[in-house]
Design a protein around this motif. Structure first.
Motif, short mmCIF file in Angstrom:
data_model
loop_
_atom_site.label_atom_id
_atom_site.label_comp_id
_atom_site.label_asym_id
_atom_site.label_seq_id
_atom_site.Cartn_x
_atom_site.Cartn_y
_atom_site.Cartn_z
N GLU A 123 2.65 16.95 14.37
CA GLU A 123 3.73 16.10 13.99
C GLU A 123 3.32 15.64 12.70
OE1 GLU A 123 2.63 11.99 15.88
OE2 GLU A 123 1.16 13.36 17.20
N VAL A 124 4.28 14.53 12.22
CA VAL A 124 4.28 14.02 11.05
C VAL A 124 3.24 12.78 10.98
CG1 VAL A 124 5.69 12.84 9.12
CG2 VAL A 124 6.60 14.69 10.29
N LEU A 125 2.64 12.62 9.97
CA LEU A 125 1.52 11.56 9.93
C LEU A 125 1.79 10.65 9.03
CD1 LEU A 125 -1.85 13.31 11.36
CD2 LEU A 125 -0.16 11.83 12.59
N LEU A 126 1.35 9.31 9.06
CA LEU A 126 1.48 8.37 8.04
C LEU A 126 0.03 8.17 7.40
CD1 LEU A 126 3.45 6.24 6.36
CD2 LEU A 126 2.87 4.61 8.10
N GLU A 127 -0.17 8.67 6.46
CA GLU A 127 -1.55 8.54 5.76
C GLU A 127 -1.56 7.93 4.25
OE1 GLU A 127 -3.12 12.69 5.69
OE2 GLU A 127 -1.77 13.28 7.18
N LEU A 128 -3.02 7.65 4.00
CA LEU A 128 -3.30 7.34 2.58
C LEU A 128 -3.46 8.74 1.92
CD1 LEU A 128 -6.18 4.72 3.19
CD2 LEU A 128 -3.85 4.25 2.24
N PRO A 129 -3.04 8.73 0.59
CA PRO A 129 -3.29 9.97 -0.29
C PRO A 129 -4.85 10.25 0.05
CG PRO A 129 -2.17 8.07 -1.46
CD PRO A 129 -2.50 7.59 -0.23
N ALA A 130 -4.89 11.69 -0.02
CA ALA A 130 -6.40 12.05 0.03
C ALA A 130 -6.57 13.39 -0.48
CB ALA A 130 -6.87 11.88 1.42
N ILE A 155 0.85 -1.08 -0.07
CA ILE A 155 -0.07 -0.15 -0.03
C ILE A 155 0.87 1.31 0.06
CG2 ILE A 155 -1.70 1.28 1.19
CD1 ILE A 155 -1.67 -2.07 2.03
N SER A 156 0.56 2.11 -0.92
CA SER A 156 1.57 3.31 -0.99
C SER A 156 0.93 4.36 -0.25
CB SER A 156 1.36 3.93 -2.41
OG SER A 156 2.30 5.28 -2.49
N LEU A 157 1.64 4.91 0.66
CA LEU A 157 1.09 5.94 1.88
C LEU A 157 2.10 7.10 1.53
CD1 LEU A 157 1.15 3.76 5.04
CD2 LEU A 157 -0.74 4.43 3.66
N ILE A 158 1.72 8.11 2.41
CA ILE A 158 2.77 9.35 2.27
C ILE A 158 2.97 9.80 3.81
CG2 ILE A 158 1.92 10.58 0.11
CD1 ILE A 158 0.13 12.22 1.66
N GLU A 159 4.01 10.65 4.01
CA GLU A 159 4.34 11.12 5.25
C GLU A 159 4.01 12.62 4.97
OE1 GLU A 159 7.32 8.46 7.92
OE2 GLU A 159 8.15 9.12 5.79
N GLN A 160 3.37 13.13 6.05
CA GLN A 160 3.02 14.71 5.76
C GLN A 160 2.95 15.21 7.36
OE1 GLN A 160 -0.61 15.45 3.53
NE2 GLN A 160 -0.04 17.53 3.24
#
Length: 180
Positions: free
Chosen positions: A71-78, A59-64
């Motif tokens: 804080e930096v969160l690990l998320e699905l693209p949205a 699963i491809s995620l992003i950190e933003q």
């Protein structure tokens, strides 16, 4: 009072804040028993969350960095829906912007409210498969780092608290359910 009636009826609505991303209004409502109460509502245009499955099956995620969370969160693209935009079009746009991926298959799984106690925000969850890699097209002022997660790591990431973003937890747990 009708014991089966649960709906509240809006009586008066006053706009408190009109921003570029959301609006906040204060409403007075009539409750099922005839009494009155106040509701503060965040009006949000809604958005999409994409569950991209890479060619390797991850699963491809992003950190933003999320300023509100600090804080930096690990998320699905949205992303947020533009006025009149079709959710599928938005999903394809956001997937390309944030990950560079273009999905041959984009399937709507379900829609859900993020925080229905005070917000109108409804997210549409899409499964993105048969991905072709291209270049990210991040919005101005958007900074993300790509990440991938193996499906067998999902439960640990969610239940250990590493995933704190609700749309991501919902999407990843839905993915596991699809695998059963």
């Amino acid at each position: 009072m009708d014991e089966n009636k649960l709906e509240e009826k809006g009586i008066v609505s006053q706009m408190e804040f009109d921003g570029s991303i959301m609006k906040v209004k204060k409403d007075e409502v009539e409750l099922p028993d005839g009494s009155r109460s106040k509701r503060e509502i965040v009006e949000h245009p809604g958005g999409v969350t994409i569950l991209p499955i890479t060619p390797a099956g991850n699963i491809s995620l992003i950190e933003q960095y999320r300023y509100a969370a600090g804080e930096v969160l690990l998320e699905l693209p949205a992303g947020r829906l533009e006025p009149g935009e079709d959710p599928e079009e938005c999903g394809r746009r956001e997937l390309k912007e944030e990950t560079g991926y273009i999905a041959e298959n984009l399937e709507h799984l379900f829609s859900f409210y993020t925080t229905p106690g005070y917000s109108t925000e409804c997210l549409h969850l899409f499964l993105a498969e048969n991905l072709q890699k291209g270049e990210q097209e991040l919005d101005e002022g958007e900074f993300v780092r790509m990440a991938e997660v193996e499906p067998d790591k999902i439960k640990d990431l969610v239940f250990s608290g590493r995933i704190k973003d609700s749309k991501t937890a919902v999407g990843l747990l839905a993915f596991l359910q699809l695998q059963d």
